[in-house]
Enzyme design. Structure first.
Site, mmCIF file in Angstrom:
data_model
loop_
_atom_site.group_PDB
_atom_site.id
_atom_site.type_symbol
_atom_site.label_atom_id
_atom_site.label_comp_id
_atom_site.label_asym_id
_atom_site.label_seq_id
_atom_site.Cartn_x
_atom_site.Cartn_y
_atom_site.Cartn_z
ATOM 1 N N TYR A 132 39.319 57.869 71.740
ATOM 2 C CA TYR A 132 39.457 57.162 70.383
ATOM 3 C C TYR A 132 39.242 58.801 68.532
ATOM 4 O O TYR A 132 39.248 57.745 67.827
ATOM 5 C CB TYR A 132 37.637 56.464 69.564
ATOM 6 C CG TYR A 132 37.864 55.285 70.955
ATOM 7 C CD1 TYR A 132 38.887 55.034 71.627
ATOM 8 C CD2 TYR A 132 37.156 54.014 70.352
ATOM 9 C CE1 TYR A 132 38.869 53.441 72.514
ATOM 10 C CE2 TYR A 132 37.213 52.962 71.470
ATOM 11 C CZ TYR A 132 37.545 52.333 72.648
ATOM 12 O OH TYR A 132 38.037 51.666 73.508
ATOM 13 N N LYS A 188 34.397 57.767 85.583
ATOM 14 C CA LYS A 188 35.590 57.209 86.845
ATOM 15 C C LYS A 188 36.040 58.697 87.249
ATOM 16 O O LYS A 188 37.232 59.823 86.856
ATOM 17 C CB LYS A 188 36.755 56.883 85.208
ATOM 18 C CG LYS A 188 38.112 56.196 86.446
ATOM 19 C CD LYS A 188 37.755 55.543 87.264
ATOM 20 C CE LYS A 188 39.299 54.738 88.319
ATOM 21 N NZ LYS A 188 38.918 53.954 89.452
ATOM 22 N N ASP A 230 34.821 51.331 87.561
ATOM 23 C CA ASP A 230 35.191 49.854 87.946
ATOM 24 C C ASP A 230 34.611 49.096 88.644
ATOM 25 O O ASP A 230 34.636 48.081 88.439
ATOM 26 C CB ASP A 230 36.771 49.963 88.519
ATOM 27 C CG ASP A 230 36.729 51.372 88.993
ATOM 28 O OD1 ASP A 230 35.988 51.972 89.397
ATOM 29 O OD2 ASP A 230 37.446 51.879 90.754
ATOM 30 N N ASP A 242 32.722 50.853 75.820
ATOM 31 C CA ASP A 242 33.197 50.080 74.241
ATOM 32 C C ASP A 242 33.914 48.570 75.038
ATOM 33 O O ASP A 242 33.416 47.299 75.102
ATOM 34 C CB ASP A 242 34.645 50.131 73.889
ATOM 35 C CG ASP A 242 35.382 49.909 72.664
ATOM 36 O OD1 ASP A 242 34.904 48.274 72.320
ATOM 37 O OD2 ASP A 242 36.574 49.712 72.888
ATOM 38 N N ASP A 280 31.429 44.612 75.813
ATOM 39 C CA ASP A 280 31.732 43.323 75.294
ATOM 40 C C ASP A 280 31.655 42.026 76.728
ATOM 41 O O ASP A 280 31.368 41.181 76.587
ATOM 42 C CB ASP A 280 32.830 43.032 74.774
ATOM 43 C CG ASP A 280 33.349 43.430 73.921
ATOM 44 O OD1 ASP A 280 32.146 44.284 73.186
ATOM 45 O OD2 ASP A 280 34.314 43.208 72.977
#
Ligand code: NAD
Length: 355
Positions: A141, A190, A223, A247, A251
């Site tokens: 970001y 990852k 994942d 992020d 959620d």
């Protein structure tokens, strides 16, 4: 204790929920004999209206010299014009960046009295108690991004960049938190594909063995984590991860509790004031109706007392009061499941009585 706190009510339901948290703060001050000096400062859409700037200079300087900040929410349709010079969210992003609030703490602990509010089976979520620590000021970001022409039209890119220091400081925050909880830390990455993840892995492993040999440490691919979070959430204690993975996973995690109106978060730096807020937005659809759930903001206040003022007993007292209110069956509309509900102010009053 005497401390100066900045209240940033913001937009939409922000002022309504912050008002209830302030009343709870006053009750804590009376019960425990503290003096809290609070000052309200503009941020977000209302600050654009009054100052032409979503983070006015006086708000930023008041925040810098405070012990901690409690924010409601920013944003709303009034400031959504894509052609506008600035946006309410810019104020919040700048505040986090200016104060170097790099660690975002989000506890996910479904209330035993609200297990039915989650779309997941209560047998899976009951007993879940996870603290997510998300890196907040680096990664995809904040790295270089842009577009350039391409034979098929356009090409776009965003860059994920992390350095050793950025990783160490947030993993340290997470490991310290793990030490105070059940002593387990999971790092999510990852590393089978991404180079920044491979740096996260080596830096974290080195830091954990050098500074936190007492904390049980493991790594999980993002994942897999997306699956584990909804299939065996009880198995996790503290989870640390980079900005974008955090992020998305937080959620997903919020759905374990069933309502956004219940979840607080804290954004902390190495030193200086922390920023505490509910995870929900300004909910323009219910703003001004007096029906917003103030519990996430009240629980954010508990985090503020714990992390910025070291008032563990007072924080736990607020959390127990919220738990008792829910146990007694008091519900705002968002968690009532269609049954009769109470308003924002009444919910705040119940918490103070329980306190
Ligand atoms: P939202 O979180 O404001 O609302 C989503 C839904 O949840 C709405 O139906 C709302 O009524 C409900 N809800 C949220 N909080 C509630 C509460 N405390 N009690 C009862 N119901 C509640 O998200 P959105 O609608 O996507 O965004 C609205 C505005 O908020 C946008 O301008 C967005 O940019 C902004 N926003 C701000 C923040 C922040 O300030 N940190 C975070 C997210 C969104």
């Amino acid at each position: 204790m005497e401390a100066s706190l900045i209240l940033l009510p913001g937009d939409g339901i922000g002022p309504e929920v912050v008002a209830e948290a302030e009343r709870v703060l006053e009750a804590v001050a009376r019960r425990f004999g503290h003096k809290f000096h609070t000052r309200r400062m503009p941020i977000g859409g209302n600050a654009i209206d009054s100052h032409g700037d979503p983070l006015p200079a006086e708000t930023l300087s008041a925040c810098r010299t405070s012990a901690a900040m409690l924010l409601g929410a920013v944003g709303g349709p009034k400031w959504d014009d894509p052609g506008a010079k600035t946006r309410p969210e810019v104020g919040l992003l700048r505040l986090r960046k200016e104060l170097e609030l790099f660690a975002n703490l989000r506890p996910i602990k479904p209330s035993p009295h609200l297990l039915d509010a989650s779309p997941l089976k209560s047998s899976i979520i009951s007993g879940t108690d996870i603290l997510f620590v998300r890196e907040l000021t680096g990664g995809l970001y904040f790295g270089a991004s842009g577009r350039k022409p391409h034979a098929s039209g356009e090409e776009a890119f965003s860059t994920m960049i992390y350095n050793t220091g950025e990783i160490e400081r947030v993993v340290r925050v997470a490991a310290l938190a793990a030490r105070k909880r059940r002593g387990r830390l999971t790092m999510v990455d990852k590393a089978n594909v991404l180079e920044p993840s491979r740096l996260w892995r080596s830096v974290s492993a080195k830091l954990m063995s050098a500074e936190f040999p007492d904390v049980k440490y493991d790594v999980v691919l993002v994942d897999s984590m997306a699956m584990h979070l909804i299939s065996r959430p009880r198995d996790f204690d503290v989870v640390v991860t980079e900005n974008m993975f955090g992020d998305i996973l937080t959620d997903e995690g919020s759905m374990l509790t069933g309502s956004m109106g219940l979840l607080p978060s804290a954004s902390l730096g190495s030193s200086g004031p922390g920023l505490y807020e509910p995870i929900h937005g300004s909910a323009p659809d219910i703003a001004g109706k007096g029906i917003a759930n103030p519990l996430a903001t009240i629980l954010a206040l508990a985090m503020l007392l714990r992390h910025s003022l070291n008032l563990e007993q007072e924080a736990a007292c607020i959390e127990t009061a919220v738990d008792r209110v829910l146990a007694a069956g008091h519900r705002t509309r968002d968690i009532a499941g269609g049954a009769p509900s109470i308003g924002t102010v009444e919910m705040g009053r119940h918490v103070i009585e329980a306190l």
